[in-house]
Design a protein around this motif. Structure first.
Motif, PDB file in Angstrom:
ATOM      1  N   THR A  78       5.098  19.329 -30.078  1.00  0.00           N
ATOM      2  CA  THR A  78       5.960  20.403 -29.564  1.00  0.00           C
ATOM      3  C   THR A  78       5.821  21.690 -30.377  1.00  0.00           C
ATOM      4  O   THR A  78       6.523  22.670 -30.100  1.00  0.00           O
ATOM      5  N   LEU A  79       4.946  21.698 -31.363  1.00  0.00           N
ATOM      6  CA  LEU A  79       4.704  22.900 -32.163  1.00  0.00           C
ATOM      7  C   LEU A  79       3.347  23.518 -31.876  1.00  0.00           C
ATOM      8  O   LEU A  79       3.107  24.678 -32.207  1.00  0.00           O
ATOM      9  N   GLU A  80       2.439  22.755 -31.279  1.00  0.00           N
ATOM     10  CA  GLU A  80       1.114  23.264 -30.960  1.00  0.00           C
ATOM     11  C   GLU A  80       1.166  24.080 -29.674  1.00  0.00           C
ATOM     12  O   GLU A  80       1.777  23.673 -28.683  1.00  0.00           O
ATOM     13  N   GLU A 126      -3.260  25.257 -24.389  1.00  0.00           N
ATOM     14  CA  GLU A 126      -4.277  26.190 -23.912  1.00  0.00           C
ATOM     15  C   GLU A 126      -3.791  26.929 -22.672  1.00  0.00           C
ATOM     16  O   GLU A 126      -4.147  28.078 -22.430  1.00  0.00           O
ATOM     17  N   GLN A 127      -2.997  26.256 -21.858  1.00  0.00           N
ATOM     18  CA  GLN A 127      -2.420  26.885 -20.683  1.00  0.00           C
ATOM     19  C   GLN A 127      -0.961  26.456 -20.571  1.00  0.00           C
ATOM     20  O   GLN A 127      -0.568  25.409 -21.063  1.00  0.00           O
ATOM     21  N   GLY A 128      -0.159  27.273 -19.919  1.00  0.00           N
ATOM     22  CA  GLY A 128       1.222  26.913 -19.678  1.00  0.00           C
ATOM     23  C   GLY A 128       2.140  27.264 -20.836  1.00  0.00           C
ATOM     24  O   GLY A 128       1.767  27.958 -21.786  1.00  0.00           O
ATOM     25  N   ARG A 129       3.369  26.751 -20.747  1.00  0.00           N
ATOM     26  CA  ARG A 129       4.404  27.093 -21.692  1.00  0.00           C
ATOM     27  C   ARG A 129       4.488  26.079 -22.826  1.00  0.00           C
ATOM     28  O   ARG A 129       4.049  24.934 -22.703  1.00  0.00           O
ATOM     29  N   LEU A 130       5.068  26.517 -23.932  1.00  0.00           N
ATOM     30  CA  LEU A 130       5.362  25.605 -25.030  1.00  0.00           C
ATOM     31  C   LEU A 130       6.328  24.523 -24.572  1.00  0.00           C
ATOM     32  O   LEU A 130       7.233  24.769 -23.765  1.00  0.00           O
ATOM     33  N   ARG A 131       6.159  23.321 -25.107  1.00  0.00           N
ATOM     34  CA  ARG A 131       7.122  22.268 -24.847  1.00  0.00           C
ATOM     35  C   ARG A 131       8.389  22.520 -25.661  1.00  0.00           C
ATOM     36  O   ARG A 131       8.351  23.156 -26.721  1.00  0.00           O
ATOM     37  N   SER A 132       9.503  22.019 -25.168  1.00  0.00           N
ATOM     38  CA  SER A 132      10.753  22.125 -25.923  1.00  0.00           C
ATOM     39  C   SER A 132      10.613  21.412 -27.253  1.00  0.00           C
ATOM     40  O   SER A 132      10.034  20.312 -27.330  1.00  0.00           O
ATOM     41  N   ARG A 146      18.206  29.097 -31.627  1.00  0.00           N
ATOM     42  CA  ARG A 146      18.604  30.325 -32.317  1.00  0.00           C
ATOM     43  C   ARG A 146      19.761  30.091 -33.284  1.00  0.00           C
ATOM     44  O   ARG A 146      19.904  30.789 -34.280  1.00  0.00           O
ATOM     45  N   ASP A 147      20.586  29.073 -32.995  1.00  0.00           N
ATOM     46  CA  ASP A 147      21.781  28.829 -33.806  1.00  0.00           C
ATOM     47  C   ASP A 147      21.689  27.566 -34.652  1.00  0.00           C
ATOM     48  O   ASP A 147      22.653  27.220 -35.350  1.00  0.00           O
ATOM     49  N   ALA A 148      20.575  26.870 -34.600  1.00  0.00           N
ATOM     50  CA  ALA A 148      20.448  25.585 -35.304  1.00  0.00           C
ATOM     51  C   ALA A 148      20.541  25.776 -36.817  1.00  0.00           C
ATOM     52  O   ALA A 148      20.186  26.831 -37.359  1.00  0.00           O
ATOM     53  N   ASP A 149      21.006  24.729 -37.483  1.00  0.00           N
ATOM     54  CA  ASP A 149      21.143  24.766 -38.939  1.00  0.00           C
ATOM     55  C   ASP A 149      19.831  24.326 -39.583  1.00  0.00           C
ATOM     56  O   ASP A 149      19.745  23.314 -40.261  1.00  0.00           O
ATOM     57  N   TRP A 150      18.793  25.118 -39.353  1.00  0.00           N
ATOM     58  CA  TRP A 150      17.483  24.822 -39.933  1.00  0.00           C
ATOM     59  C   TRP A 150      17.591  24.804 -41.452  1.00  0.00           C
ATOM     60  O   TRP A 150      18.345  25.581 -42.042  1.00  0.00           O
ATOM     61  N   HIS A 163      11.719  29.671 -30.779  1.00  0.00           N
ATOM     62  CA  HIS A 163      11.035  28.379 -30.922  1.00  0.00           C
ATOM     63  C   HIS A 163      10.345  28.311 -32.290  1.00  0.00           C
ATOM     64  O   HIS A 163       9.686  29.265 -32.717  1.00  0.00           O
ATOM     65  N   PRO A 164      10.474  27.186 -33.010  1.00  0.00           N
ATOM     66  CA  PRO A 164       9.844  27.086 -34.341  1.00  0.00           C
ATOM     67  C   PRO A 164       8.329  27.263 -34.340  1.00  0.00           C
ATOM     68  O   PRO A 164       7.757  27.580 -35.393  1.00  0.00           O
ATOM     69  N   ALA A 165       7.678  27.079 -33.201  1.00  0.00           N
ATOM     70  CA  ALA A 165       6.227  27.285 -33.154  1.00  0.00           C
ATOM     71  C   ALA A 165       5.853  28.699 -33.568  1.00  0.00           C
ATOM     72  O   ALA A 165       4.759  28.928 -34.102  1.00  0.00           O
TER      73      ALA A 165
END
Length: 481
Positions: A124-126, A129-135, A187-191, A466-468
């Motif tokens: 989910t961080l990579e 090549e096409q399309g959207r990032l995964r959650s 956006r609000d996560a306690d990273w 997104h962390p990516a």
């Protein structure tokens, strides 16, 4: 206990078996045994001479495991060192402070489960090549956070810089992305990065050597009245790939350009964002772009090697490479990691159109390879590898850092800014330039704290939660000043 200390890279707390205690079942003749003993003695003599003549290099190349007391003595106020060591059925955890008792844990996190969780996170961080990032897989990040971070919550209070030493699967993801799986939006996560700056180290002895070298260099710089401020930075970026004027993104997709996007026809997308990134760094550091930066057709492998041979590279306090990064085997005939530098004009016809069949050998000869980095003469506080996968781990039990990043350490870098995965070019430019604006600001934060501020700024921008986008970069080595 002895096995646990060895797994963590800490010095022995008791006796340990030597190589002579491990006997082969193969029968050797007296002549063979004598020859082996002679070679062992030659090796020992050479290692001793290396350690006596170049102790800092020896600490990096052949590190001796330090003791916990030595590590704690090197930690400053507000600093902690988190050591994570994998075993087959558990993970061993140590948290060392300068002034508090060391906390140690045995966590029921088997190696196989760790690998499974890391694989899920990386998927989910990579960037596809096409399309959207995964959650982003908050469940996987939450499980690692619950097992490795939450038991240390009290000890982590008050820390402003956490150095993390690990290997194996956990070396493949930044600790910054760990957070409770509490249902909050990204956006609000306690990273974890919200609570403390984080840097990564590979071996404790190498970390100690880098810290001593950085302290010595700062002391020398403070007393050197003739320091050349204009050479505080040397950077290479926006290389001219001499292939196409319309290759800013892969064809027929909505994908954003990545700094590792090799198309099937061997055409590298242009990276104009890297020019803006380097110019912003130069402005933040007060360096003259015309003297400090190699851009476009000047961003060549030969210009890097010439700067090293002339001694100019060794004068630079900060060295930046912003371009495509390749892992070993990603390019035909290139069996080692490399940075893609400006390619020769011969790869394009006079009209500027790409040749039907680019010559991989000619292209590879103009890339800055791992072998090249090992020959560089560096004396840099910080080397920035603003490309793809430059902190890529080989994921074995012994090494948490491989490829170009490790080569830069051997060449003389005291710390690195490197990447865990293929970065998206525009967000990378924002993140790195923001990091150096913070680093050169009036508050003068350490490297890890400057990166933390850059991450926090980027994740608040529209489209970059997104962390990516904000988490690929990591400070490796001494994350202090």
């Amino acid at each position: 206990m002895e096995a646990a200390h060895r797994a963590a890279g800490l010095g022995s707390v008791g006796g340990s078996r030597s190589d002579d205690d491990v006997r082969s079942n193969v029968a050797l003749s007296p002549e063979q045994q004598q020859r082996i003993r002679a070679l062992q003695q030659q090796w020992a003599d050479a290692a001793q001479q290396l350690r006596e003549r170049w102790p800092d290099y020896a600490d990096l190349a052949q590190p001796l495991p330090p003791t916990m007391e030595q590590v704690r003595a090197a930690l400053g106020a507000g600093e902690g060192l988190l050591v994570l060591a994998h075993r087959e059925q558990e993970t061993l955890v140590w948290l060392l402070h300068a002034s508090r008792p060391t906390r140690s844990l045995r966590v029921a996190l088997p190696l196989a489960r760790t690998q499974e969780l890391v694989t899920r996170l990386r998927q989910t961080l990579e960037f596809p090549e096409q399309g959207r990032l995964r959650s982003f897989d908050r469940a996987a990040a939450g499980e690692l956070h619950r097992l490795l971070i939450e038991p240390l919550r009290d000890e982590l209070q008050g820390l402003n810089h956490l150095s993390v030493m690990t290997s194996g699967p956990l070396a493949g993801v930044p600790m910054a992305v760990l957070a409770p799986d509490d249902g909050k939006a990204s956006r609000d996560a306690d990273w974890l990065i919200r609570r403390t700056a984080i840097s990564q180290t590979t071996r404790l002895a190498a970390w100690l050597a880098a810290r001593r070298a950085a302290q010595a260099a700062r002391a020398e710089g403070a007393t050197a009245a003739s320091a050349d401020a204009a050479l505080s930075l040397l950077g290479w970026g926006d290389p001219d790939f001499a292939q196409s004027t319309s290759s800013a993104a892969p064809p027929n997709t909505g994908a954003r350009p990545q700094r590792g996007s090799l198309r099937s026809d061997l055409v590298f997308p242009a990276l104009p964002d890297t020019r803006d990134e380097l110019l912003a760094i130069a402005q933040a550091l007060g360096a003259a772009p015309g003297r400090s930066l190699y851009l476009g057709r000047e961003a060549t492998r030969d210009s890097v090697l010439q700067a090293s041979r002339s001694g100019r590279l060794a004068q630079a306090r900060i060295v930046v490479f912003a371009t495509h990064g390749l892992k070993a085997g990603e390019f035909p005939g290139l069996e080692q990691p490399a940075l893609v530098m400006a390619l020769p004009q011969s790869t394009a016809d006079p009209s500027g159109r790409p040749t039907p069949e680019p010559d991989p050998a000619a292209m590879a000869a103009h890339m800055l390879s791992l072998d090249d980095t090992l020959m560089l003469e560096l004396n840099a506080d910080w080397v920035v590898l603003s490309a793809c996968n430059t902190a890529a781990s080989d994921h074995d039990a012994g090494e948490a850092l491989a490829g170009l990043a490790r080569g830069m350490f051997y060449a003389g870098a005291r710390s690195l800014l490197a990447t865990h995965w293929a970065v998206e070019s525009r967000s990378a430019a924002v993140l790195v330039s923001s990091t150096f604006k913070a680093y050169a600001g009036a508050a003068r934060p350490g490297k890890a704290e400057a990166l933390r501020q850059g991450m926090l700024q980027l994740m608040t921008l529209p489209g970059y939660a997104h962390p990516a986008y904000w988490a690929p970069y990591v400070v490796v080595g001494d994350g202090g000043r």
